[in-house]
Design a protein around this motif. Structure first.
Motif, PDB file in Angstrom:
ATOM      1  N   MET A 156       3.349  -9.534  -4.948  1.00  0.00           N
ATOM      2  CA  MET A 156       2.012  -9.029  -5.269  1.00  0.00           C
ATOM      3  C   MET A 156       2.096  -7.868  -6.264  1.00  0.00           C
ATOM      4  O   MET A 156       1.252  -7.753  -7.161  1.00  0.00           O
ATOM      5  CB  MET A 156       1.289  -8.610  -3.986  1.00  0.00           C
ATOM      6  N   GLU A 157       3.111  -7.033  -6.111  1.00  0.00           N
ATOM      7  CA  GLU A 157       3.292  -5.938  -7.062  1.00  0.00           C
ATOM      8  C   GLU A 157       3.530  -6.476  -8.470  1.00  0.00           C
ATOM      9  O   GLU A 157       2.938  -5.988  -9.444  1.00  0.00           O
ATOM     10  CB  GLU A 157       4.478  -5.067  -6.637  1.00  0.00           C
ATOM     11  N   LYS A 158       4.379  -7.506  -8.589  1.00  0.00           N
ATOM     12  CA  LYS A 158       4.662  -8.106  -9.894  1.00  0.00           C
ATOM     13  C   LYS A 158       3.391  -8.659 -10.531  1.00  0.00           C
ATOM     14  O   LYS A 158       3.133  -8.474 -11.718  1.00  0.00           O
ATOM     15  CB  LYS A 158       5.688  -9.228  -9.744  1.00  0.00           C
ATOM     16  N   ILE A 159       2.595  -9.360  -9.703  1.00  0.00           N
ATOM     17  CA  ILE A 159       1.370  -9.974 -10.221  1.00  0.00           C
ATOM     18  C   ILE A 159       0.395  -8.901 -10.715  1.00  0.00           C
ATOM     19  O   ILE A 159      -0.184  -9.007 -11.808  1.00  0.00           O
ATOM     20  CB  ILE A 159       0.706 -10.851  -9.129  1.00  0.00           C
ATOM     21  N   LEU A 160       0.208  -7.867  -9.917  1.00  0.00           N
ATOM     22  CA  LEU A 160      -0.759  -6.821 -10.261  1.00  0.00           C
ATOM     23  C   LEU A 160      -0.347  -6.018 -11.488  1.00  0.00           C
ATOM     24  O   LEU A 160      -1.204  -5.489 -12.207  1.00  0.00           O
ATOM     25  CB  LEU A 160      -0.950  -5.883  -9.064  1.00  0.00           C
ATOM     26  N   LEU A 161       0.962  -5.938 -11.744  1.00  0.00           N
ATOM     27  CA  LEU A 161       1.449  -5.134 -12.868  1.00  0.00           C
ATOM     28  C   LEU A 161       1.896  -5.990 -14.059  1.00  0.00           C
ATOM     29  O   LEU A 161       2.516  -5.469 -14.994  1.00  0.00           O
ATOM     30  CB  LEU A 161       2.620  -4.253 -12.405  1.00  0.00           C
TER      31      LEU A 161
ATOM     32  N   TYR B 292       0.827  -1.207   0.000  1.00  0.00           N
ATOM     33  CA  TYR B 292       0.000   0.000   0.000  1.00  0.00           C
ATOM     34  C   TYR B 292       0.865   1.263   0.000  1.00  0.00           C
ATOM     35  O   TYR B 292       0.487   2.293  -0.585  1.00  0.00           O
ATOM     36  CB  TYR B 292      -0.900  -0.019   1.233  1.00  0.00           C
ATOM     37  N   GLU B 293       2.027   1.163   0.633  1.00  0.00           N
ATOM     38  CA  GLU B 293       2.921   2.317   0.723  1.00  0.00           C
ATOM     39  C   GLU B 293       3.924   2.374  -0.424  1.00  0.00           C
ATOM     40  O   GLU B 293       4.765   3.282  -0.474  1.00  0.00           O
ATOM     41  CB  GLU B 293       3.667   2.272   2.063  1.00  0.00           C
ATOM     42  N   ASN B 294       3.843   1.407  -1.355  1.00  0.00           N
ATOM     43  CA  ASN B 294       4.775   1.345  -2.484  1.00  0.00           C
ATOM     44  C   ASN B 294       4.550   2.546  -3.419  1.00  0.00           C
ATOM     45  O   ASN B 294       3.455   2.729  -3.946  1.00  0.00           O
ATOM     46  CB  ASN B 294       4.563   0.029  -3.246  1.00  0.00           C
ATOM     47  N   PRO B 295       5.578   3.349  -3.659  1.00  0.00           N
ATOM     48  CA  PRO B 295       5.401   4.521  -4.538  1.00  0.00           C
ATOM     49  C   PRO B 295       5.065   4.157  -5.980  1.00  0.00           C
ATOM     50  O   PRO B 295       4.457   4.963  -6.698  1.00  0.00           O
ATOM     51  CB  PRO B 295       6.767   5.227  -4.455  1.00  0.00           C
ATOM     52  N   ASN B 296       5.423   2.951  -6.403  1.00  0.00           N
ATOM     53  CA  ASN B 296       5.099   2.517  -7.769  1.00  0.00           C
ATOM     54  C   ASN B 296       3.598   2.361  -7.986  1.00  0.00           C
ATOM     55  O   ASN B 296       3.136   2.300  -9.123  1.00  0.00           O
ATOM     56  CB  ASN B 296       5.797   1.194  -8.090  1.00  0.00           C
ATOM     57  N   LEU B 297       2.861   2.236  -6.886  1.00  0.00           N
ATOM     58  CA  LEU B 297       1.413   2.056  -6.986  1.00  0.00           C
ATOM     59  C   LEU B 297       0.652   3.260  -6.436  1.00  0.00           C
ATOM     60  O   LEU B 297      -0.545   3.158  -6.141  1.00  0.00           O
ATOM     61  CB  LEU B 297       0.997   0.781  -6.229  1.00  0.00           C
TER      62      LEU B 297
END
Length: 490
Positions: free
Chosen positions: A447-452, A323-328
């Motif tokens: 999770m970031e990899k999967i979502l993107l 949630y705090e990832n700046p890429n998202l």
């Protein structure tokens, strides 16, 4: 003359003395004590022998198969194994009488009806043997020395079972291995299907290294004396566990992880038979890429009972980092996590409240939702609409939820250990079928990899995953189960 009188007097005195000594001898009293004890011992021996022969021959039901499954109405993955196994035996050996030892209070009709509705398995020719002392194997009965207490309780429960019915073949489908010598002693052919070893080499290593975990409290881990005592307890327990396990003629395990640990402790080779996973409800969902139109972008889901070993806290921690990832940052408002699962008792309810408090502390009340005891229809809906799945239990012996993720096309990340690592999220024809992680950061990164993921790569992983999970079908389970248990029916 005087000499003769003295001699006669002395002779009388000696005779009286001998008579007194005979009276004082403890021989008669001693014999009476031994005789009484011996009579009691003989009576007890005859009683035990009579009970043994009565159970061994008087209660014997020839041409019978009994499953030792005290929680047959629970409705979990272990129960699917039970009903699929019974279905397989019914089809292969139609003349065999099938019994189930159960501690459930529900009627036979209710249990069979629920089995059909939950698993779509219709069973008819089965008789239930109801047991009164199931509480003897519940963890709450043994707050200390839980392993030893439950194991001793299982022996008592097995004896109750044998008093009611002594089958020709008994199959333990819950892992109560300490019962095998008793069943074997009373002439049963014994088989078992082990979902999770009662004690594993991992447990021994954690205690030896003084690592705190859900089954090794910090109080013990931080104390060298307590750790040494617990290690000694585990070592002796594992030896007895191995002795009991080797009284089973057929040993089946549900995963590579369980097989490896059990084979080490029991020093024998078991048959690995993956549990039956009915993924038909998920494979019937729309094909790729059509199903992607129904998915909610950035919706993440988990499905697991709210037990301590499932480690839901790690899911919250990982989601916080994501949630705090700046890429998202531009999609942060769309990010959501739905934690669905069963709540069995007050302990589970308390864990849910702890999770709610943690979610509130992180200010994620709007992003994270907990759904308890949801319907199967809602489960299918979540698998159909979620863009990512997460499963955080370490050393999960198998992980049926991970198979469901694959079948539905919900690309997921599981813990880099045991079942998810060794059996489920393995490559299919050189291509990935899922992701693996160990801590909050690696779960967040996955999770970031999967979502993107680009659409083309996403569809390829989904296709690989759905093809890979065909290994876990009910048909394959039945074939392997019948092959492994054939020697019991000879």
């Amino acid at each position: 003359m005087r000499l003769n009188v003295c001699s006669q007097s002395e002779e009388r005195d000696r005779a009286l003395l001998r008579a007194k000594m005979r009276k004082k001898r403890p021989t008669i009293v001693f014999k009476n004590v031994i005789t009484t004890k011996t009579k009691k011992m003989i009576f007890f021996f005859i009683l035990c022998l009579s009970v043994f022969f009565w159970v061994r021959f008087g209660r014997r039901e020839n041409n019978s198969v009994a499953f030792f499954h005290p929680y047959c109405d629970a409705g979990g993955g272990g129960e699917r194994v039970l009903w699929e196994a019974i279905s397989a035996i019914s089809e292969k050996y139609p003349t065999r009488q099938i019994f189930i030892y159960t501690g459930d209070e529900a009627s036979s009709k209710e249990i069979l009806s629920r089995a059909e509705s939950r698993f779509n398995i219709k069973i008819e020719n089965v008789t239930f043997i109801h047991l009164k002392y199931r509480w003897m194997v519940e963890a709450s009965t043994w707050p200390s020395f839980t392993l030893a207490g439950q194991s001793a309780g299982s022996i008592f429960l097995a004896f109750e079972a044998l008093l009611k019915l002594n089958p020709e073949i008994v199959i333990d489908s819950m892992g109560y291995s300490f019962t095998y010598p008793l069943f074997w002693l009373f002439g049963c052919k014994v088989g078992c299907y082990i979902h999770y070893p009662t004690i594993s080499t991992d447990m021994l290593q954690k205690v030896s290294k003084r690592e705190a975990d859900f089954n090794n409290s910090e109080t013990i881990a931080n104390n060298s004396v307590l750790s040494s005592g617990k290690l000694l307890y585990y070592q002796h327990f594992s030896k007895i566990y191995a002795f009991c396990g080797n009284r089973s003629s057929v040993v089946m395990t549900n995963s590579s992880w369980t097989q490896n640990h059990l084979d080490q402790i029991w020093a024998r080779k078991s048959a690995k038979i993956f549990p039956p996973c009915d993924v038909s409800a998920f494979t019937k969902l729309d094909s790729f890429p059509e199903i992607e139109q129904k998915r909610i972008p950035f919706q993440i889901m988990s499905l697991a009972q709210f037990r301590p070993e499932k480690n839901h806290k790690l899911q919250v921690e990982a989601f916080k980092q994501l949630y705090e990832n700046p890429n998202l940052s531009s999609d942060r408002s769309k990010l959501s996590l739905i934690m669905a699962g069963g709540v069995r008792n007050p302990g589970d309810e308390a864990r849910v409240e702890e999770l709610q408090s943690l979610i509130s502390a992180y200010g994620l009340e709007k992003a994270i939702t907990i759904e308890k005891n949801i319907s199967f229809e809602r489960i299918v809906e979540l698998f159909e609409t979620s863009s990512c799945g997460i499963h955080t239990m370490k050393d999960e012996h198998f992980g049926i939820t991970c198979v469901d993720f694959q079948a539905s096309g919900t690309i997921a990340v599981g813990h880099d250990s045991a079942g998810p690592k060794e059996d489920i999220f393995v490559d299919y024809k050189g291509g990935p079928t899922g992701f693996l992680a160990t801590d909050a950061k690696s779960f967040a990164d996955s999770m970031e990899k999967i979502l993107l993921l680009p659409s083309e790569k996403k569809i390829k992983i989904q296709e690989n995953a759905r093809n890979s999970c065909k290994r876990f079908s009910s048909e394959q389970f039945k074939t392997d189960f019948l092959y492994a248990t054939a020697k019991l029916f000879k």
